[in-house]
Design a protein around this motif. Structure first.
Motif, short mmCIF file in Angstrom:
data_model
loop_
_atom_site.label_atom_id
_atom_site.label_comp_id
_atom_site.label_asym_id
_atom_site.label_seq_id
_atom_site.Cartn_x
_atom_site.Cartn_y
_atom_site.Cartn_z
N GLN A 77 50.56 46.72 20.14
CA GLN A 77 51.42 47.13 21.25
C GLN A 77 50.83 46.73 22.60
O GLN A 77 51.56 46.59 23.57
N GLY A 78 49.55 46.61 22.68
CA GLY A 78 48.92 46.21 23.93
C GLY A 78 47.85 45.18 23.66
O GLY A 78 47.28 45.12 22.57
N GLY A 79 47.57 44.34 24.64
CA GLY A 79 46.53 43.35 24.47
C GLY A 79 47.02 42.06 23.86
O GLY A 79 48.19 41.91 23.52
N PRO A 80 46.11 41.09 23.73
CA PRO A 80 46.51 39.75 23.29
C PRO A 80 46.88 39.69 21.81
O PRO A 80 46.43 40.49 21.01
N ALA A 81 47.71 38.70 21.50
CA ALA A 81 48.12 38.44 20.12
C ALA A 81 48.52 36.98 20.03
O ALA A 81 48.83 36.33 21.04
N LEU A 82 48.51 36.44 18.82
CA LEU A 82 48.94 35.07 18.58
C LEU A 82 49.96 35.09 17.45
O LEU A 82 49.62 35.38 16.30
N ILE A 83 51.21 34.82 17.78
CA ILE A 83 52.33 34.89 16.84
C ILE A 83 52.75 33.46 16.48
O ILE A 83 53.08 32.67 17.37
N ALA A 84 52.73 33.14 15.19
CA ALA A 84 53.11 31.81 14.71
C ALA A 84 54.43 31.94 13.95
O ALA A 84 54.46 32.45 12.83
N SER A 85 55.51 31.50 14.57
CA SER A 85 56.84 31.74 14.02
C SER A 85 57.52 30.46 13.54
O SER A 85 57.38 29.40 14.15
N PRO A 109 54.75 38.21 27.09
CA PRO A 109 54.80 37.01 26.27
C PRO A 109 54.38 35.76 27.02
O PRO A 109 54.57 35.63 28.23
N ALA A 110 53.81 34.82 26.28
CA ALA A 110 53.49 33.49 26.80
C ALA A 110 53.81 32.49 25.70
O ALA A 110 53.14 32.44 24.68
N GLY A 119 45.05 28.89 26.28
CA GLY A 119 45.07 29.98 25.32
C GLY A 119 44.03 31.03 25.65
O GLY A 119 44.29 32.24 25.55
N LYS A 120 42.86 30.60 26.05
CA LYS A 120 41.80 31.54 26.45
C LYS A 120 42.24 32.35 27.67
O LYS A 120 42.01 33.56 27.75
N ARG A 121 42.86 31.67 28.62
CA ARG A 121 43.33 32.37 29.82
C ARG A 121 44.39 33.41 29.47
O ARG A 121 44.37 34.52 29.99
N ALA A 122 45.29 33.03 28.57
CA ALA A 122 46.33 33.98 28.15
C ALA A 122 45.72 35.18 27.45
O ALA A 122 46.13 36.32 27.66
N ARG A 123 44.73 34.93 26.58
CA ARG A 123 44.04 36.03 25.90
C ARG A 123 43.37 36.96 26.91
O ARG A 123 43.50 38.19 26.83
N ASP A 124 42.66 36.38 27.88
CA ASP A 124 41.95 37.19 28.87
C ASP A 124 42.92 37.97 29.76
O ASP A 124 42.55 39.01 30.32
N ASP A 125 44.15 37.47 29.86
CA ASP A 125 45.18 38.13 30.66
C ASP A 125 45.98 39.14 29.83
O ASP A 125 46.94 39.73 30.32
N GLY A 126 45.62 39.30 28.55
CA GLY A 126 46.31 40.26 27.70
C GLY A 126 47.70 39.82 27.28
O GLY A 126 48.55 40.66 26.97
#
Length: 260
Positions: free
Chosen positions: A73-81, A98-99, A140-147
């Motif tokens: 519900q919070g924080g970074p995630a990587l969804i492969a759809s 989302p990003a 991707g690292k930036r997106a992760r660090d940005d939650g």
């Protein structure tokens, strides 16, 4: 008569879709002019909700989502759809932050395209070779660090329902850079909103979110794991659909109530 209703509903939805997309894009420019690019996510989320609501009211297309508990519900995630439809680019806008990973060519779309970078989307130049992978890992690292919850369509383009899955190597590089588990997702969206199809077929779009895949897989192992997970999830798409579709969508939307 039935075909005429289908044509009429599809025509009306397409008009609504393009009008809403144009209007929301113009609203988005007001955020940029006011130096509030962070609000673009809020506009994108409201756009997605309108599109999904219009699909239901106009075309008789409902949405059933299962496995949401696998997405944090919070924080970074990587969804492969799996990617079958333009619908897939709308539904994940309901996530908190989302990003999307998207191809550079989409920046040329009038109005809409110019909002992609300011809203934090990850743009990939597929003609740049190794540099494209390096840029993808950096962003991707930036997106992760940005939650951010990163959404990638590993096939790189929309595919027909039932077509063999061909996964591009970028997903493995992105997973390695972000250091978070890949969450596989399958859908049958292309059966109702087909690629380049004018008609929108009534019924239920099913989305199944699978459990996160193990960390630290090699590139070949991760690609195989995604393919295996997709096949397993797609095997569940034909299961009977209950009538509690609206409640499931409401649960998804509730995850987007965190402040941006």
């Amino acid at each position: 008569m039935k075909q005429a209703r289908l044509l009429g509903a599809s025509l009306l939805f397409n008009i609504v879709f393009y009008v809403v997309t144009t209007a929301w894009s113009l609203f988005g420019y007001t955020c940029l002019m006011a130096s509030h690019p962070d609000r673009l996510i809020l506009f994108g989320r409201s756009w997605a909700r309108v599109v999904i609501r219009a699909l239901h009211l106009i075309c008789g297309i409902r949405v059933r989502i299962s496995g949401l508990e696998h997405i944090p519900q919070g924080g970074p995630a990587l969804i492969a759809s799996v990617h079958q439809s333009a619908f897939d680019t709308a539904i994940w806008m309901l996530l908190p932050r989302p990003a999307y990973v998207l191809k550079k060519e989409l920046l040329r779309v009038p109005l809409f395209g110019a909002l992609m970078r300011p809203s934090g989307m990850i743009v990939v130049d597929r003609r740049a070779g190794a540099r494209a992978i390096r840029d993808l890992m950096r962003d991707g690292k930036r997106a992760r660090d940005d939650g951010r919850q990163v959404v990638i369509f590993p096939e790189g383009t929309r595919a027909q329902p039932g077509a063999p899955h061909v996964i591009q190597p970028g997903v493995a590089a992105l997973a390695a850079a972000m250091g978070v588990p890949v969450i596989p997702v399958a859908t049958n969206s292309g059966e109702h909103w087909g690629r380049n199809s004018f008609l929108k077929m009534p019924g239920v779009i099913q989305i199944i979110v699978g459990p996160p895949l193990p960390l630290h897989l090699s590139r070949a192992e991760l690609v195989q794991a995604i393919q295996n997970a997709w096949r397993e999830l797609e095997g569940k798409l034909g299961e009977p659909v209950d009538n509690a579709v609206g409640d499931v969508v409401a649960e998804f939307v509730s995850r987007a109530r965190e402040p941006v």
